[in-house]
Scaffold this motif. Structure first.
Motif, PDB file in Angstrom:
ATOM      1  N   LYS A 124       0.819  -1.211   0.000  1.00 29.96           N
ATOM      2  CA  LYS A 124       0.000   0.000   0.000  1.00 29.96           C
ATOM      3  C   LYS A 124       0.857   1.267   0.000  1.00 29.96           C
ATOM      4  CE  LYS A 124      -3.553   0.059  -0.420  1.00 29.96           C
ATOM      5  NZ  LYS A 124      -4.314  -0.019  -1.704  1.00 29.96           N
ATOM      6  N   GLN A 125       2.064   1.211   0.594  1.00 33.16           N
ATOM      7  CA  GLN A 125       2.966   2.361   0.542  1.00 33.16           C
ATOM      8  C   GLN A 125       3.370   2.676  -0.891  1.00 33.16           C
ATOM      9  OE1 GLN A 125       6.180   1.277   3.174  1.00 33.16           O
ATOM     10  NE2 GLN A 125       5.242   2.261   4.961  1.00 33.16           N
ATOM     11  N   LYS A 126       3.354   1.644  -1.749  1.00 36.85           N
ATOM     12  CA  LYS A 126       3.677   1.835  -3.164  1.00 36.85           C
ATOM     13  C   LYS A 126       2.445   2.191  -4.000  1.00 36.85           C
ATOM     14  CE  LYS A 126       8.067   0.897  -2.793  1.00 36.85           C
ATOM     15  NZ  LYS A 126       9.115   1.872  -3.133  1.00 36.85           N
ATOM     16  N   ASN A 127       1.332   2.455  -3.297  1.00 37.33           N
ATOM     17  CA  ASN A 127       0.086   2.863  -3.957  1.00 37.33           C
ATOM     18  C   ASN A 127      -0.448   1.808  -4.927  1.00 37.33           C
ATOM     19  OD1 ASN A 127      -0.099   5.470  -2.693  1.00 37.33           O
ATOM     20  ND2 ASN A 127       1.531   6.163  -4.064  1.00 37.33           N
ATOM     21  N   LEU A 128      -0.302   0.539  -4.559  1.00 34.23           N
ATOM     22  CA  LEU A 128      -0.813  -0.555  -5.376  1.00 34.23           C
ATOM     23  C   LEU A 128      -2.129  -1.071  -4.803  1.00 34.23           C
ATOM     24  CD1 LEU A 128       2.487  -2.578  -5.955  1.00 34.23           C
ATOM     25  CD2 LEU A 128       1.480  -0.798  -7.403  1.00 34.23           C
ATOM     26  N   ILE A 129      -3.007  -1.518  -5.679  1.00 35.85           N
ATOM     27  CA  ILE A 129      -4.243  -2.169  -5.244  1.00 35.85           C
ATOM     28  C   ILE A 129      -3.884  -3.516  -4.624  1.00 35.85           C
ATOM     29  CG2 ILE A 129      -6.387  -3.230  -6.044  1.00 35.85           C
ATOM     30  CD1 ILE A 129      -6.494  -1.047  -8.194  1.00 35.85           C
ATOM     31  N   CYS A 130      -4.494  -3.827  -3.491  1.00 27.85           N
ATOM     32  CA  CYS A 130      -4.186  -5.072  -2.776  1.00 27.85           C
ATOM     33  C   CYS A 130      -5.462  -5.839  -2.468  1.00 27.85           C
ATOM     34  CB  CYS A 130      -3.433  -4.756  -1.478  1.00 27.85           C
ATOM     35  SG  CYS A 130      -2.995  -6.222  -0.514  1.00 27.85           S
ATOM     36  N   TRP A 131      -5.559  -7.057  -2.986  1.00 32.72           N
ATOM     37  CA  TRP A 131      -6.647  -7.979  -2.661  1.00 32.72           C
ATOM     38  C   TRP A 131      -6.081  -9.095  -1.791  1.00 32.72           C
ATOM     39  CZ3 TRP A 131      -8.483  -9.034  -8.387  1.00 32.72           C
ATOM     40  CH2 TRP A 131      -8.988  -7.847  -8.937  1.00 32.72           C
ATOM     41  N   VAL A 132      -6.882  -9.589  -0.860  1.00 33.80           N
ATOM     42  CA  VAL A 132      -6.469 -10.709  -0.015  1.00 33.80           C
ATOM     43  C   VAL A 132      -7.600 -11.720   0.041  1.00 33.80           C
ATOM     44  CG1 VAL A 132      -5.618 -11.446   2.245  1.00 33.80           C
ATOM     45  CG2 VAL A 132      -5.103  -9.134   1.419  1.00 33.80           C
ATOM     46  N   ILE A 133      -7.288 -12.998  -0.152  1.00 34.45           N
ATOM     47  CA  ILE A 133      -8.277 -14.054   0.033  1.00 34.45           C
ATOM     48  C   ILE A 133      -7.857 -14.912   1.217  1.00 34.45           C
ATOM     49  CG2 ILE A 133      -7.181 -15.621  -1.650  1.00 34.45           C
ATOM     50  CD1 ILE A 133     -10.121 -16.527  -2.322  1.00 34.45           C
ATOM     51  N   THR A 134      -8.822 -15.237   2.083  1.00 31.78           N
ATOM     52  CA  THR A 134      -8.517 -15.894   3.344  1.00 31.78           C
ATOM     53  C   THR A 134      -9.634 -16.850   3.747  1.00 31.78           C
ATOM     54  OG1 THR A 134      -8.207 -15.492   5.722  1.00 31.78           O
ATOM     55  CG2 THR A 134      -9.507 -13.880   4.529  1.00 31.78           C
ATOM     56  N   ASN A 135      -9.299 -17.831   4.601  1.00 28.30           N
ATOM     57  CA  ASN A 135     -10.363 -18.683   5.149  1.00 28.30           C
ATOM     58  C   ASN A 135     -11.061 -18.010   6.324  1.00 28.30           C
ATOM     59  OD1 ASN A 135      -8.848 -19.208   7.580  1.00 28.30           O
ATOM     60  ND2 ASN A 135      -7.775 -20.886   6.559  1.00 28.30           N
ATOM     61  N   GLY A 136     -10.569 -16.866   6.752  1.00 27.02           N
ATOM     62  CA  GLY A 136     -11.267 -16.030   7.710  1.00 27.02           C
ATOM     63  C   GLY A 136     -11.082 -16.362   9.174  1.00 27.02           C
ATOM     64  N   THR A 137     -10.401 -17.458   9.475  1.00 29.50           N
ATOM     65  CA  THR A 137     -10.314 -17.885  10.875  1.00 29.50           C
ATOM     66  C   THR A 137      -9.351 -17.031  11.704  1.00 29.50           C
ATOM     67  OG1 THR A 137      -8.625 -19.512  10.282  1.00 29.50           O
ATOM     68  CG2 THR A 137     -10.921 -20.265  10.326  1.00 29.50           C
ATOM     69  N   LEU A 138      -8.496 -16.248  11.047  1.00 29.36           N
ATOM     70  CA  LEU A 138      -7.524 -15.417  11.768  1.00 29.36           C
ATOM     71  C   LEU A 138      -7.837 -13.926  11.672  1.00 29.36           C
ATOM     72  CD1 LEU A 138      -4.279 -17.292  10.628  1.00 29.36           C
ATOM     73  CD2 LEU A 138      -5.557 -17.616  12.748  1.00 29.36           C
ATOM     74  N   LEU A 139      -8.999 -13.588  11.143  1.00 28.75           N
ATOM     75  CA  LEU A 139      -9.339 -12.185  10.914  1.00 28.75           C
ATOM     76  C   LEU A 139      -9.376 -11.367  12.197  1.00 28.75           C
ATOM     77  CD1 LEU A 139     -12.114 -12.119   8.160  1.00 28.75           C
ATOM     78  CD2 LEU A 139      -9.749 -11.332   8.003  1.00 28.75           C
ATOM     79  N   GLU A 140      -9.839 -11.963  13.290  1.00 29.84           N
ATOM     80  CA  GLU A 140      -9.924 -11.233  14.551  1.00 29.84           C
ATOM     81  C   GLU A 140      -8.587 -10.602  14.937  1.00 29.84           C
ATOM     82  OE1 GLU A 140     -12.837 -12.584  17.871  1.00 29.84           O
ATOM     83  OE2 GLU A 140     -12.036 -14.421  16.969  1.00 29.84           O
ATOM     84  N   ASN A 141      -7.503 -11.317  14.625  1.00 31.53           N
ATOM     85  CA  ASN A 141      -6.170 -10.849  15.014  1.00 31.53           C
ATOM     86  C   ASN A 141      -5.687  -9.664  14.177  1.00 31.53           C
ATOM     87  OD1 ASN A 141      -6.186 -13.040  16.767  1.00 31.53           O
ATOM     88  ND2 ASN A 141      -5.110 -14.371  15.321  1.00 31.53           N
ATOM     89  N   TYR A 142      -6.246  -9.502  12.976  1.00 35.08           N
ATOM     90  CA  TYR A 142      -5.694  -8.530  12.030  1.00 35.08           C
ATOM     91  C   TYR A 142      -6.712  -7.502  11.537  1.00 35.08           C
ATOM     92  CZ  TYR A 142      -1.885 -11.932  11.771  1.00 35.08           C
ATOM     93  OH  TYR A 142      -0.837 -12.773  12.079  1.00 35.08           O
ATOM     94  N   ALA A 143      -7.938  -7.531  12.048  1.00 35.05           N
ATOM     95  CA  ALA A 143      -9.018  -6.710  11.503  1.00 35.05           C
ATOM     96  C   ALA A 143      -8.666  -5.227  11.457  1.00 35.05           C
ATOM     97  CB  ALA A 143     -10.296  -6.932  12.311  1.00 35.05           C
ATOM     98  N   ASP A 144      -8.189  -4.676  12.568  1.00 38.27           N
ATOM     99  CA  ASP A 144      -7.897  -3.239  12.618  1.00 38.27           C
ATOM    100  C   ASP A 144      -6.825  -2.838  11.610  1.00 38.27           C
ATOM    101  OD1 ASP A 144      -9.761  -2.893  14.607  1.00 38.27           O
ATOM    102  OD2 ASP A 144      -8.317  -2.939  16.250  1.00 38.27           O
TER     103      ASP A 144
END
Length: 406
Positions: A124-144
């Motif tokens: 994101k510092q390089k101003n690039l579009i970023c998509w992420v695909i996940t199984n969602g089980t670790l989202l709580e740790n990284y949401a913010d």
């Protein structure tokens, strides 16, 4: 010019497109040149997949990587844990940022990678579009941090209601973790007054999940997703796989066993039930955006799911069939050990490695150009349902939900 007008319309109206209109149009115009070059050279790609780790905390039944017949199931642990260091990934981002591709982080489970937040931050510092695909089980740790750093699209795989999803994914509380994680992301978006990430639920049709498709909209709404992407599966039969392996050995002197993780000789999906479920979804109005991938007409579903089909598929009429793949001109995949390939799910033909070479050198090296020259005139046996083929809007950019219902 019809194709260009379709691209412009899609960029304005299609919720699945998250790339700025001019970026698509510019890449389309450049492909009209490099896709016709007989020497195999190509302009820079607009989409780069990065798999920072092969590791995953789930063992989903249908997964071509970690499933019951997946490619990683019996692979040596040392090889699966291998990954380049974060500085090498950052050097890659430095190299590719010059032509502003979209970066798609995948896995394995990308949030299992210890430096995933640092990697997202650098993208994101390089101003690039970023998509992420996940199984969602670790989202709580990284949401913010996902919200604060500006991830553009967050794809989360869900296979049905709570009991069904957990059974398919081999976990007792995976659905509950997704629910908690999505709530945290939504709260962070409100707290920080952010529109991103777009929250997209991915429902992949499999023999385990298809009975739950008709009512999947309830899950999408209840969890607070802004978009539902229904994905038809990638699979091939044994004959197709063996034909592919023989061709790769003969033409490219390449060992190519990856098809074995995606083989399905007996389709257990009831296509009549599937057609009814999709038709009912298309007739309803939803609070979320609805998309399908590939964009298959309901009437063409039996043909797509036929396990005897070994040719490129892109609609029932012969004039609609895709005769070539443009992925080697427009996208690539980087694996955890630094290997670069064109084919995401079939990483047999390795173009080079970013540990020892720079990306621009690999993109148009002898191996890359040899593959493009072959694909320019031929097809591979395993490509008929490949997402790398269908992703590109140049063939099906005019598709709409109304068209799919036919």
């Amino acid at each position: 010019m019809g194709t260009i007008s379709n691209i412009i319309k899609m960029s304005k109206d299609n919720p699945f497109s998250d790339i700025k209109m001019m970026k698509w149009v510019t890449r389309l115009l450049s492909f009209q040149i490099d896709g016709r070059l007989s020497n195999g050279y190509s302009f820079s790609p607009y989409l780069i997949h990065i798999t920072p780790t092969n590791l995953c905390n789930l063992r989903c039944k249908m997964c071509g990587q970690w499933g019951e017949t997946g490619n990683y199931y019996n692979k040596e642990s040392r090889l699966l844990r291998e990954t380049i260091n974060i500085e090498e990934f950052e050097r890659l981002i430095d190299d590719v940022s010059k032509f502003s591709p979209t970066i798609f982080l995948t896995g394995g489970e990308p949030f299992y990678y210890k430096d995933i937040i640092r990697l997202i931050k650098y993208i994101k510092q390089k101003n690039l579009i970023c998509w992420v695909i996940t199984n969602g089980t670790l989202l709580e740790n990284y949401a913010d941090e996902i919200v604060r750093l500006g991830v553009d699209v967050l794809y989360v795989s869900i296979d049905g209601p709570e009991h069904a999803h957990n059974e398919i994914r081999g976990t007792h509380n995976g659905y509950q973790k997704i629910s908690s994680g999505i709530k945290k992301v939504i709260n962070a978006k409100e707290k920080l007054n952010k529109q991103r990430p777009l929250l997209c639920q991915v429902f992949t049709i499999t023999e385990h999940s298809f009975p739950y498709l008709e009512n999947i909209a309830e899950t999408t709404e209840n969890l607070g997703f802004e978009m539902l992407l229904i994905k038809h599966p990638y699979f091939n039969n044994t004959k197709t796989g063996k034909d592919y392996e023989a061709l790769m050995k003969r033409v490219f002197q390449c060992h190519a066993p990856s098809w074995q993780g995606w083989v399905n000789d007996e389709t257990r999906i009831d296509t009549y039930v599937l057609q009814k479920s999709i038709s009912r979804l298309l007739l309803k109005k939803h609070k979320f955006q609805l998309a399908f991938f590939p964009t298959i007409k309901v009437s063409d579903i039996p043909q797509y799911y036929s396990n005897t089909q070994d040719i490129f598929y892109n609609g029932g009429k012969s004039r609609k069939k895709v005769k070539r793949c443009i992925a080697p001109w427009t996208q690539t995949m980087i694996y955890p050990n630094g290997d670069i390939v064109f084919c995401n799910d079939n990483p047999d033909y390795i173009l080079g490695n970013i540990r020892t070479e720079r990306f621009p050198e690999i993109w148009n090296n002898n191996k890359s150009r040899k593959f493009r020259k072959f694909i320019r005139e031929n097809v591979l046996p395993i490509c008929s349902r490949c997402c790398g083929l269908y992703y590109h809007p140049f063939y099906r950019s005019g598709s709409s939900l109304r068209t799919l219902a036919k």
